[in-house]
Design a protein around this motif. Sequence first.
Motif, short mmCIF file in Angstrom:
data_model
loop_
_atom_site.label_atom_id
_atom_site.label_comp_id
_atom_site.label_asym_id
_atom_site.label_seq_id
_atom_site.Cartn_x
_atom_site.Cartn_y
_atom_site.Cartn_z
N THR A 22 0.82 -1.20 0.00
CA THR A 22 0.00 0.00 0.00
C THR A 22 0.86 1.26 0.00
OG1 THR A 22 -1.66 -1.23 1.25
CG2 THR A 22 -1.90 1.17 1.18
N ILE A 23 1.89 1.26 0.84
CA ILE A 23 2.79 2.44 0.91
C ILE A 23 3.46 2.68 -0.44
CG2 ILE A 23 4.98 3.25 1.87
CD1 ILE A 23 4.10 1.98 4.54
N TYR A 24 3.99 1.61 -1.05
CA TYR A 24 4.70 1.82 -2.31
C TYR A 24 3.75 2.09 -3.48
CZ TYR A 24 9.07 1.13 -0.05
OH TYR A 24 10.15 1.30 0.78
N ALA A 25 2.50 1.63 -3.39
CA ALA A 25 1.52 2.01 -4.41
C ALA A 25 1.25 3.51 -4.33
CB ALA A 25 0.22 1.22 -4.22
N GLU A 26 1.12 4.03 -3.11
CA GLU A 26 0.92 5.47 -2.92
C GLU A 26 2.15 6.25 -3.36
OE1 GLU A 26 -1.81 7.39 -2.01
OE2 GLU A 26 -2.78 5.48 -2.46
N LEU A 27 3.33 5.76 -3.00
CA LEU A 27 4.56 6.42 -3.43
C LEU A 27 4.65 6.40 -4.95
CD1 LEU A 27 7.21 7.82 -2.56
CD2 LEU A 27 8.28 5.54 -2.58
N GLY A 28 4.19 5.30 -5.56
CA GLY A 28 4.18 5.20 -7.03
C GLY A 28 3.32 6.27 -7.67
N GLU A 29 2.23 6.64 -6.99
CA GLU A 29 1.39 7.72 -7.50
C GLU A 29 2.11 9.06 -7.39
OE1 GLU A 29 -1.75 7.29 -8.92
OE2 GLU A 29 -1.21 5.17 -8.78
N SER A 30 2.99 9.19 -6.40
CA SER A 30 3.71 10.46 -6.18
C SER A 30 4.94 10.60 -7.06
CB SER A 30 4.14 10.56 -4.72
OG SER A 30 3.04 10.55 -3.85
N ILE A 31 5.75 9.53 -7.13
CA ILE A 31 7.04 9.67 -7.82
C ILE A 31 7.15 8.83 -9.09
CG2 ILE A 31 8.20 10.21 -5.65
CD1 ILE A 31 9.53 7.43 -5.78
N GLY A 32 6.18 7.94 -9.33
CA GLY A 32 6.24 7.04 -10.48
C GLY A 32 6.31 5.60 -9.99
N LYS A 33 5.71 4.71 -10.72
CA LYS A 33 5.61 3.32 -10.29
C LYS A 33 6.96 2.61 -10.27
CE LYS A 33 0.80 3.19 -11.56
NZ LYS A 33 0.42 3.84 -10.35
N LEU A 34 7.70 2.69 -11.35
CA LEU A 34 9.02 2.05 -11.37
C LEU A 34 9.97 2.73 -10.39
CD1 LEU A 34 9.50 1.31 -15.17
CD2 LEU A 34 8.88 -0.28 -13.36
N GLU A 35 9.85 4.04 -10.26
CA GLU A 35 10.70 4.77 -9.32
C GLU A 35 10.41 4.33 -7.88
OE1 GLU A 35 10.33 7.12 -13.07
OE2 GLU A 35 8.93 6.02 -11.81
N SER A 36 9.15 4.04 -7.60
CA SER A 36 8.77 3.56 -6.27
C SER A 36 9.42 2.20 -5.99
CB SER A 36 7.24 3.44 -6.18
OG SER A 36 6.84 2.88 -4.98
N SER A 37 9.39 1.32 -6.96
CA SER A 37 10.03 0.01 -6.79
C SER A 37 11.54 0.16 -6.62
CB SER A 37 9.73 -0.90 -7.98
OG SER A 37 8.38 -1.29 -7.97
N LEU A 38 12.14 1.01 -7.42
CA LEU A 38 13.58 1.24 -7.31
C LEU A 38 13.93 1.77 -5.92
CD1 LEU A 38 16.43 1.36 -8.53
CD2 LEU A 38 15.90 3.69 -9.25
N TYR A 39 13.14 2.73 -5.44
CA TYR A 39 13.37 3.29 -4.10
C TYR A 39 13.32 2.18 -3.06
CZ TYR A 39 12.70 5.75 0.25
OH TYR A 39 12.82 6.17 1.55
N ASN A 40 12.32 1.31 -3.15
CA ASN A 40 12.19 0.21 -2.20
C ASN A 40 13.44 -0.65 -2.15
OD1 ASN A 40 11.63 -2.90 -2.07
ND2 ASN A 40 10.05 -1.96 -0.80
N PHE A 41 13.91 -1.05 -3.32
CA PHE A 41 15.05 -1.95 -3.36
C PHE A 41 16.36 -1.23 -3.01
CE2 PHE A 41 11.90 -4.39 -5.69
CZ PHE A 41 11.99 -5.58 -5.00
N ALA A 42 16.47 0.04 -3.35
CA ALA A 42 17.68 0.79 -2.99
C ALA A 42 17.78 0.95 -1.47
CB ALA A 42 17.67 2.16 -3.67
N VAL A 43 16.69 1.38 -0.84
CA VAL A 43 16.71 1.55 0.61
C VAL A 43 16.90 0.20 1.29
CG1 VAL A 43 15.31 2.21 2.61
CG2 VAL A 43 15.39 3.69 0.61
N GLY A 44 16.19 -0.82 0.80
CA GLY A 44 16.35 -2.16 1.36
C GLY A 44 17.79 -2.66 1.24
N SER A 45 18.42 -2.39 0.12
CA SER A 45 19.82 -2.82 -0.07
C SER A 45 20.76 -2.12 0.90
CB SER A 45 20.27 -2.55 -1.51
OG SER A 45 19.54 -3.35 -2.40
N ILE A 46 20.53 -0.84 1.12
CA ILE A 46 21.36 -0.10 2.08
C ILE A 46 21.19 -0.67 3.48
CG2 ILE A 46 21.66 2.15 3.23
CD1 ILE A 46 20.93 3.40 0.43
N ILE A 47 19.94 -0.89 3.89
CA ILE A 47 19.68 -1.42 5.23
C ILE A 47 20.27 -2.82 5.38
CG2 ILE A 47 17.84 -2.22 6.78
CD1 ILE A 47 16.17 0.17 5.67
N LEU A 48 20.08 -3.67 4.38
CA LEU A 48 20.65 -5.01 4.45
C LEU A 48 22.18 -4.99 4.41
CD1 LEU A 48 18.22 -7.10 2.23
CD2 LEU A 48 18.66 -7.37 4.67
N GLY A 49 22.74 -4.05 3.66
CA GLY A 49 24.20 -3.92 3.64
C GLY A 49 24.76 -3.58 5.00
#
Length: 143
Positions: A22-49
């Motif tokens: 739900t959060i990333y669907a809303e973010l997708g409406e704000s910044i773009g759908k693919l951009e929302s997915s990219l943001y998710n994986f980028a932040v997730g990668s940093i946290i996991l790193g």
Amino acid sequence: MKNILYYIIALLAGVTLSIEGTIYAELGESIGKLESSLYNFAVGSIILGIALLFLGKGSLSYTFKAPKWQLSGGLLGVIYLTILVIGIPIVGVGLAMSSVVVGQMVMSMIIEHKGWLGSPKIKVKKEKIIAVALMIVSLVLIY
């Protein structure tokens, strides 16, 4: 008792998936759908790193030696999240997540029945088929 804890943790994982979708669907409406997915994986990668630096016990360098099919999870994760980012605004959280659960149940039964992907073979029982059929009926009723 130990198994109950694992079931509770799995239920919490399901809760977080609904919230995340739900959060990333809303973010997708704000910044773009693919951009929302990219943001998710980028932040997730940093946290996991960062977590890997302190808690990692495996061998990340083995990635280059691992069978290629074992590396497909990253692609499947991107497909999954991007479909949710696109689909939730169209069909709603309830139908999207219910569909995810039904898809997971059907595929997990096939994987276990066939013993695919290193999974132990577990025959499909009629009770599982009935349960999934009822879940499919629930999808129709939700829609």
